[in-house]
Design a protein around this motif. Sequence first.
Motif, PDB file in Angstrom:
ATOM      1  N   THR A  79       0.824  -1.210   0.000  1.00 47.88           N
ATOM      2  CA  THR A  79       0.000   0.000   0.000  1.00 47.88           C
ATOM      3  C   THR A  79       0.860   1.262   0.000  1.00 47.88           C
ATOM      4  N   LEU A  86       1.026   5.969  -7.206  1.00 50.84           N
ATOM      5  CA  LEU A  86      -0.214   6.575  -7.691  1.00 50.84           C
ATOM      6  C   LEU A  86      -0.201   8.095  -7.571  1.00 50.84           C
ATOM      7  N   VAL A  92      -2.589  10.628  -9.265  1.00 47.18           N
ATOM      8  CA  VAL A  92      -3.934  10.268  -8.800  1.00 47.18           C
ATOM      9  C   VAL A  92      -4.228  11.093  -7.545  1.00 47.18           C
ATOM     10  N   ASN A  93      -5.460  11.485  -7.391  1.00 43.93           N
ATOM     11  CA  ASN A  93      -5.888  12.269  -6.234  1.00 43.93           C
ATOM     12  C   ASN A  93      -5.534  11.536  -4.936  1.00 43.93           C
ATOM     13  N   GLU A  94      -4.997  12.275  -3.967  1.00 45.32           N
ATOM     14  CA  GLU A  94      -4.560  11.688  -2.696  1.00 45.32           C
ATOM     15  C   GLU A  94      -5.689  11.061  -1.902  1.00 45.32           C
ATOM     16  N   ARG A  95      -6.909  11.471  -2.154  1.00 46.98           N
ATOM     17  CA  ARG A  95      -8.053  10.889  -1.437  1.00 46.98           C
ATOM     18  C   ARG A  95      -8.480   9.551  -2.019  1.00 46.98           C
ATOM     19  N   ILE A  96      -8.238   9.350  -3.290  1.00 46.73           N
ATOM     20  CA  ILE A  96      -8.634   8.111  -3.971  1.00 46.73           C
ATOM     21  C   ILE A  96      -7.501   7.093  -3.968  1.00 46.73           C
ATOM     22  N   ALA A  97      -6.270   7.568  -4.023  1.00 52.70           N
ATOM     23  CA  ALA A  97      -5.104   6.700  -4.142  1.00 52.70           C
ATOM     24  C   ALA A  97      -5.016   5.604  -3.074  1.00 52.70           C
ATOM     25  N   LEU A  99      -7.363   3.964  -1.601  1.00 51.52           N
ATOM     26  CA  LEU A  99      -8.326   2.907  -1.929  1.00 51.52           C
ATOM     27  C   LEU A  99      -7.816   2.043  -3.073  1.00 51.52           C
ATOM     28  N   LEU A 100      -7.238   2.677  -4.076  1.00 54.25           N
ATOM     29  CA  LEU A 100      -6.682   1.925  -5.202  1.00 54.25           C
ATOM     30  C   LEU A 100      -5.490   1.076  -4.761  1.00 54.25           C
TER      31      LEU A 100
END
Length: 135
Positions: A79, A86, A92-97, A99-100
């Motif tokens: 992770t 990410l 990639v947006n830090e809020r979504i990354a 989760l991905l």
Amino acid sequence: MRGRLVRFAAVGAVNTATYVGLYLLLRPTMGYLAAHVVAFVLAMVGSYFLNCRFTFRTRPSLRTFLLFPLSNVTNFAVTSAGLYLLVEVLAVNERIAPLLAAAVAIPVTFLVAQSILTQRRTRPTVDGREPEVRS
């Protein structure tokens, strides 16, 4: 193997809820870091037994109990690396990354946990059935 992965994810959800619940319960009586460590360790112990019984249907042993934290280390490494890649490389947006990164880490962590908990079993499983063949 797909059934095991689904059960592993379900145990992970229970583990996360256990951690959060314990953290919130312990936080008023101790510092946040101490609450985090105690909640993390207790949740990991619970996760070990749930994964033995529910996910992999194997008997707990001292050896696998002591090796099981390696699956948590694996999760953290995957992770963390995924999050960095990410956010910093792929923007990639830090809020979504997170989760991905977690979505990628689950199967990797599953493989490590499966390797630890099902390694060369010769004994019957908890429910008396023969061990499942690893794929």
